[in-house]
Design a protein around this motif. Structure first.
Motif, mmCIF file in Angstrom:
data_model
loop_
_atom_site.group_PDB
_atom_site.id
_atom_site.type_symbol
_atom_site.label_atom_id
_atom_site.label_comp_id
_atom_site.label_asym_id
_atom_site.label_seq_id
_atom_site.Cartn_x
_atom_site.Cartn_y
_atom_site.Cartn_z
ATOM 1 N N GLY A 53 37.873 37.585 31.998
ATOM 2 C CA GLY A 53 38.365 36.569 32.569
ATOM 3 C C GLY A 53 39.896 36.233 32.319
ATOM 4 O O GLY A 53 40.677 36.192 33.279
ATOM 5 N N ALA A 54 40.221 36.070 30.892
ATOM 6 C CA ALA A 54 41.364 35.983 30.418
ATOM 7 C C ALA A 54 42.346 36.976 31.025
ATOM 8 O O ALA A 54 43.552 36.639 31.293
ATOM 9 C CB ALA A 54 41.467 35.633 28.961
ATOM 10 N N VAL A 55 41.817 38.142 31.069
ATOM 11 C CA VAL A 55 42.580 39.449 31.341
ATOM 12 C C VAL A 55 42.951 39.044 33.003
ATOM 13 O O VAL A 55 44.147 39.327 33.295
ATOM 14 C CB VAL A 55 42.146 40.674 31.206
ATOM 15 C CG1 VAL A 55 42.698 42.016 31.934
ATOM 16 C CG2 VAL A 55 42.001 40.927 29.611
ATOM 17 N N GLN A 56 42.110 38.862 33.568
ATOM 18 C CA GLN A 56 42.182 38.703 34.919
ATOM 19 C C GLN A 56 43.362 37.702 35.263
ATOM 20 O O GLN A 56 44.201 37.574 36.378
ATOM 21 C CB GLN A 56 40.901 38.445 35.738
ATOM 22 C CG GLN A 56 40.978 38.682 37.341
ATOM 23 C CD GLN A 56 39.616 39.246 37.698
ATOM 24 O OE1 GLN A 56 38.520 38.362 37.925
ATOM 25 N NE2 GLN A 56 39.620 40.387 38.133
ATOM 26 N N GLN A 57 43.278 36.450 34.879
ATOM 27 C CA GLN A 57 43.927 35.226 34.703
ATOM 28 C C GLN A 57 45.616 35.634 34.281
ATOM 29 O O GLN A 57 46.558 34.951 34.924
ATOM 30 C CB GLN A 57 43.504 34.036 34.137
ATOM 31 C CG GLN A 57 42.372 33.464 34.743
ATOM 32 C CD GLN A 57 41.826 32.536 33.751
ATOM 33 O OE1 GLN A 57 42.005 32.428 32.726
ATOM 34 N NE2 GLN A 57 41.054 31.536 34.439
ATOM 35 N N SER A 58 45.840 36.551 33.387
ATOM 36 C CA SER A 58 47.190 36.806 32.693
ATOM 37 C C SER A 58 47.687 37.950 33.222
ATOM 38 O O SER A 58 48.728 38.226 32.976
ATOM 39 C CB SER A 58 46.655 36.844 31.187
ATOM 40 O OG SER A 58 45.890 35.752 30.838
ATOM 41 N N PHE A 59 47.039 38.972 33.485
ATOM 42 C CA PHE A 59 47.681 40.438 34.028
ATOM 43 C C PHE A 59 47.843 40.411 35.397
ATOM 44 O O PHE A 59 46.972 40.503 36.264
ATOM 45 C CB PHE A 59 46.766 41.550 33.636
ATOM 46 C CG PHE A 59 46.570 42.021 32.170
ATOM 47 C CD1 PHE A 59 46.442 40.989 31.191
ATOM 48 C CD2 PHE A 59 46.436 43.120 31.732
ATOM 49 C CE1 PHE A 59 46.334 41.204 29.923
ATOM 50 C CE2 PHE A 59 46.325 43.528 30.326
ATOM 51 C CZ PHE A 59 46.034 42.501 29.416
ATOM 52 N N HIS A 60 49.127 40.365 35.996
ATOM 53 C CA HIS A 60 49.499 40.282 37.383
ATOM 54 C C HIS A 60 49.867 41.451 37.827
ATOM 55 O O HIS A 60 50.417 42.244 37.195
ATOM 56 C CB HIS A 60 50.757 39.191 37.422
ATOM 57 C CG HIS A 60 50.377 37.698 36.838
ATOM 58 N ND1 HIS A 60 49.508 36.856 37.483
ATOM 59 C CD2 HIS A 60 50.895 37.105 35.590
ATOM 60 C CE1 HIS A 60 49.334 35.908 36.845
ATOM 61 N NE2 HIS A 60 50.088 36.047 35.648
ATOM 62 N N GLY A 61 49.400 41.586 39.130
ATOM 63 C CA GLY A 61 49.641 42.983 39.827
ATOM 64 C C GLY A 61 49.046 44.038 39.184
ATOM 65 O O GLY A 61 49.528 45.387 39.333
ATOM 66 N N LEU A 62 47.971 43.922 38.442
ATOM 67 C CA LEU A 62 46.951 44.810 37.897
ATOM 68 C C LEU A 62 46.747 45.923 38.888
ATOM 69 O O LEU A 62 46.239 45.732 40.077
ATOM 70 C CB LEU A 62 45.632 44.343 37.418
ATOM 71 C CG LEU A 62 44.845 45.293 36.676
ATOM 72 C CD1 LEU A 62 45.575 45.759 35.444
ATOM 73 C CD2 LEU A 62 43.644 44.596 36.282
ATOM 74 N N ARG A 63 47.189 47.238 38.591
ATOM 75 C CA ARG A 63 46.984 48.459 39.612
ATOM 76 C C ARG A 63 46.492 49.435 39.045
ATOM 77 O O ARG A 63 47.259 50.067 37.835
ATOM 78 C CB ARG A 63 48.153 48.506 40.164
ATOM 79 C CG ARG A 63 48.392 49.405 41.228
ATOM 80 C CD ARG A 63 49.752 49.566 42.209
ATOM 81 N NE ARG A 63 50.860 50.100 41.359
ATOM 82 C CZ ARG A 63 50.878 51.440 41.282
ATOM 83 N NH1 ARG A 63 50.311 52.334 41.610
ATOM 84 N NH2 ARG A 63 51.969 51.972 40.423
ATOM 85 N N LYS A 64 45.756 50.330 39.227
ATOM 86 C CA LYS A 64 45.384 51.691 38.765
ATOM 87 C C LYS A 64 46.272 52.662 39.116
ATOM 88 O O LYS A 64 46.952 52.800 40.288
ATOM 89 C CB LYS A 64 43.815 52.191 39.334
ATOM 90 C CG LYS A 64 42.630 51.568 38.642
ATOM 91 C CD LYS A 64 41.476 52.228 39.196
ATOM 92 C CE LYS A 64 41.211 51.916 40.494
ATOM 93 N NZ LYS A 64 39.908 52.388 41.067
ATOM 94 N N VAL A 65 46.619 53.508 38.191
ATOM 95 C CA VAL A 65 47.733 54.719 38.487
ATOM 96 C C VAL A 65 46.929 55.820 38.537
ATOM 97 O O VAL A 65 47.269 56.728 39.433
ATOM 98 C CB VAL A 65 48.808 54.367 37.312
ATOM 99 C CG1 VAL A 65 49.875 55.665 37.511
ATOM 100 C CG2 VAL A 65 49.423 53.190 37.396
#
Length: 167
Positions: A53-65
């Motif tokens: 949950g903290a990752v989801q709130q804190s990592f913006h623009g998360l994108r698989k490369v």
């Protein structure tokens, strides 16, 4: 176990979409998460869930490369922004016999992104215990980001490299 039966393969997509509940549903009850900051292992959904949950709130623009894997393991490379700093990472996933995520190992670079992740995730997790713990954690970790960014800017010159990495 066939790849199409491995439910856990959907975990990175759920994270990328921002579907926290969908991601958590793909974790095995005894899931283990090893992060890039501490030797501490988060074990079980009750410990791992708040980290996710903290990752989801804190990592913006998360994108698989990139993504590589089979029905037993998965490796993904990703990019995101953490506290305004560009980050890239690699996550290793292992799946149990039911196709759920049983292990996650996370690597992040560059070093200032690791410090930013430690600051924001540590603060969020400590704040769950108390506001004071959250404030103390933020006070202890926030200076790391500035110190590491300064060192990052100075290191190429100290090593005799130009800004582009050329001698």
């Amino acid at each position: 176990m066939q790849t199409e039966e491995c439910k856990g393969l959907g975990f990175p997509t759920m994270m990328e979409r921002g579907d926290l509940q969908g991601a958590l549903a793909l974790l095995a009850p005894d899931v283990v998460l090893r992060g890039p900051v501490a030797r501490y292992e988060f074990t079980g959904i009750d410990d791992v869930g708040p980290v996710i949950g903290a990752v989801q709130q804190s990592f913006h623009g998360l994108r698989k490369v990139e993504e590589y894997g089979d029905a037993h393991t998965l490796v993904i490379r990703w990019t995101a922004t953490i506290l305004g700093r560009p980050a890239e990472g690699t996550d290793f996933f292992r799946f149990n016999e039911d196709g759920l995520v049983r292990e996650i190992v996370v690597f992040i670079r560059p070093f200032d992104a690791v410090a930013a992740a430690a600051t924001v995730i540590g603060r969020r997790l400590a704040r769950r215990r108390s506001r004071t713990r959250g404030a103390v954690t933020a006070a202890l970790t926030r200076p790391l980001v500035g110190v590491i960014r300064t060192g990052d800017r100075m290191t190429p010159g100290l090593l005799g490299y130009a800004a582009g990495g050329q001698r």
